[in-house]
Design a protein around this motif. Sequence first.
Motif, mmCIF file in Angstrom:
data_model
loop_
_atom_site.group_PDB
_atom_site.id
_atom_site.type_symbol
_atom_site.label_atom_id
_atom_site.label_comp_id
_atom_site.label_asym_id
_atom_site.label_seq_id
_atom_site.Cartn_x
_atom_site.Cartn_y
_atom_site.Cartn_z
ATOM 1 N N GLY A 57 0.734 -1.112 0.114
ATOM 2 C CA GLY A 57 0.061 0.138 0.143
ATOM 3 C C GLY A 57 0.935 1.199 0.024
ATOM 4 O O GLY A 57 2.149 1.289 0.310
ATOM 5 N N MET A 58 0.259 2.488 -0.368
ATOM 6 C CA MET A 58 1.092 3.590 -0.437
ATOM 7 C C MET A 58 1.635 4.154 1.091
ATOM 8 O O MET A 58 0.866 3.870 2.029
ATOM 9 C CB MET A 58 -0.074 4.903 -0.714
ATOM 10 C CG MET A 58 0.548 5.886 -0.864
ATOM 11 S SD MET A 58 -0.590 7.483 -1.569
ATOM 12 C CE MET A 58 -0.898 6.696 -3.324
ATOM 13 N N ASN A 59 2.960 4.458 1.009
ATOM 14 C CA ASN A 59 3.802 4.712 1.911
ATOM 15 C C ASN A 59 4.169 3.550 2.984
ATOM 16 O O ASN A 59 4.580 3.807 4.049
ATOM 17 C CB ASN A 59 3.048 5.697 2.604
ATOM 18 C CG ASN A 59 3.081 7.152 1.997
ATOM 19 O OD1 ASN A 59 4.245 7.601 1.310
ATOM 20 N ND2 ASN A 59 2.035 7.900 2.041
ATOM 21 N N ALA A 60 3.542 2.424 2.742
ATOM 22 C CA ALA A 60 3.764 1.473 3.462
ATOM 23 C C ALA A 60 5.049 0.687 3.350
ATOM 24 O O ALA A 60 5.716 -0.109 4.313
ATOM 25 C CB ALA A 60 2.339 0.486 3.480
ATOM 26 N N GLN A 198 8.050 3.739 11.205
ATOM 27 C CA GLN A 198 8.529 3.884 10.011
ATOM 28 C C GLN A 198 7.184 4.467 9.103
ATOM 29 O O GLN A 198 7.746 5.018 8.167
ATOM 30 C CB GLN A 198 8.685 2.297 9.509
ATOM 31 C CG GLN A 198 9.147 2.341 7.880
ATOM 32 C CD GLN A 198 8.895 0.779 7.230
ATOM 33 O OE1 GLN A 198 8.560 0.030 7.916
ATOM 34 N NE2 GLN A 198 8.477 0.818 5.959
ATOM 35 N N SER A 199 5.961 4.159 9.245
ATOM 36 C CA SER A 199 5.029 4.603 8.600
ATOM 37 C C SER A 199 4.795 6.011 8.780
ATOM 38 O O SER A 199 4.470 6.843 7.963
ATOM 39 C CB SER A 199 3.813 4.030 8.801
ATOM 40 O OG SER A 199 3.564 2.505 8.766
ATOM 41 N N TYR A 200 5.292 6.595 10.020
ATOM 42 C CA TYR A 200 5.049 8.071 10.212
ATOM 43 C C TYR A 200 6.141 8.699 9.586
ATOM 44 O O TYR A 200 5.861 9.705 8.854
ATOM 45 C CB TYR A 200 5.407 8.059 11.712
ATOM 46 C CG TYR A 200 5.166 9.662 12.209
ATOM 47 C CD1 TYR A 200 3.922 10.480 12.118
ATOM 48 C CD2 TYR A 200 6.415 10.169 12.661
ATOM 49 C CE1 TYR A 200 4.054 11.903 12.418
ATOM 50 C CE2 TYR A 200 6.401 11.691 12.896
ATOM 51 C CZ TYR A 200 5.142 12.383 12.935
ATOM 52 O OH TYR A 200 5.402 14.058 13.044
ATOM 53 N N LEU A 201 7.430 8.233 9.601
ATOM 54 C CA LEU A 201 8.297 8.875 8.637
ATOM 55 C C LEU A 201 8.232 8.774 7.312
ATOM 56 O O LEU A 201 8.341 9.800 6.575
ATOM 57 C CB LEU A 201 9.728 8.222 8.941
ATOM 58 C CG LEU A 201 10.239 8.272 10.570
ATOM 59 C CD1 LEU A 201 11.734 7.268 10.425
ATOM 60 C CD2 LEU A 201 10.833 9.475 10.709
#
Length: 285
Positions: A57-60, A198-201
């Motif tokens: 998924g996006m940004n994952a 990681q997802s937040y970054l």
Amino acid sequence: MVFKSRAERSHYISAYNKSLALWKIPYSEEDVKTSFGTAHVILSGPKDAPALVLLHGMNASSTMWFPNIEALSKNRRVYAIDFLTEPGKSVSMGKTLSKEEIVLWYNEIFKHYKLNNFEIIGASAGAWYGVLLAIQDDSKIKKLVLLGPAQTFENIDERGKSTPAILMKFFPSKKKWDKTLENFSTDPKKIPMVFKRQSYLAYKTKIGSNFWKMQPFSNDELKKINIPVLVLTGDKDIINSESGHKKAKETLSNYKGEVIPNAGHFLTIDQKEIVNKKIIAFLGK
């Protein structure tokens, strides 16, 4: 292209590696040179098993498959690919990709690994890329699994509930991030802290221009797909609704769809055991 500085990329890669430690099975990482940049691929499962490609998924990034990878790798040779123009370990040459170039990029990776007659699982934006590949005349995909497909059968923001996640990209903050997790998951506490980090970054990086190019596929495009397709969405998914399943059923000749109880957009985490069992049953031995 994705990261604003070398330091930002370094922090992100460190978080990526910590998330990858959640994969409790043997794996290897490879870089594949393509005409558009370097593709990063994580491989797992028996080398002589049928091929299964995972599109995140996006940004994952590919680390998102930590709840599913053990089950998926048992009887498959898995190729998890980081998308080129999003946060991950793939490295773009700095060019925004058109839909045609996205197809060419993936096909260069498939050719490198000599993939023929293989399966694809795509989550959210990855589901959109999976459909894009499946509607090509020369597609070699034999089965397709779409998990919480974004912008695939319907526009995601018709109800306005995904707005916080989009605003998060432009104005990142811990408060907005917590709200995003609450909107996407029925139980954010299930998400490991290292993956949250990681997802937040990832959400703090530049927003990819490919996001704005993703539009729902037309009926004529979807009718090109004759292979078996499994569509799974959560009953609390803010990205998908019953109308998406309705369109899929009307246009896909070999459609199977289910709504997973007590699951949000992050259904692979919210209800990983149920999702894993349904995917494995659909793919077969």
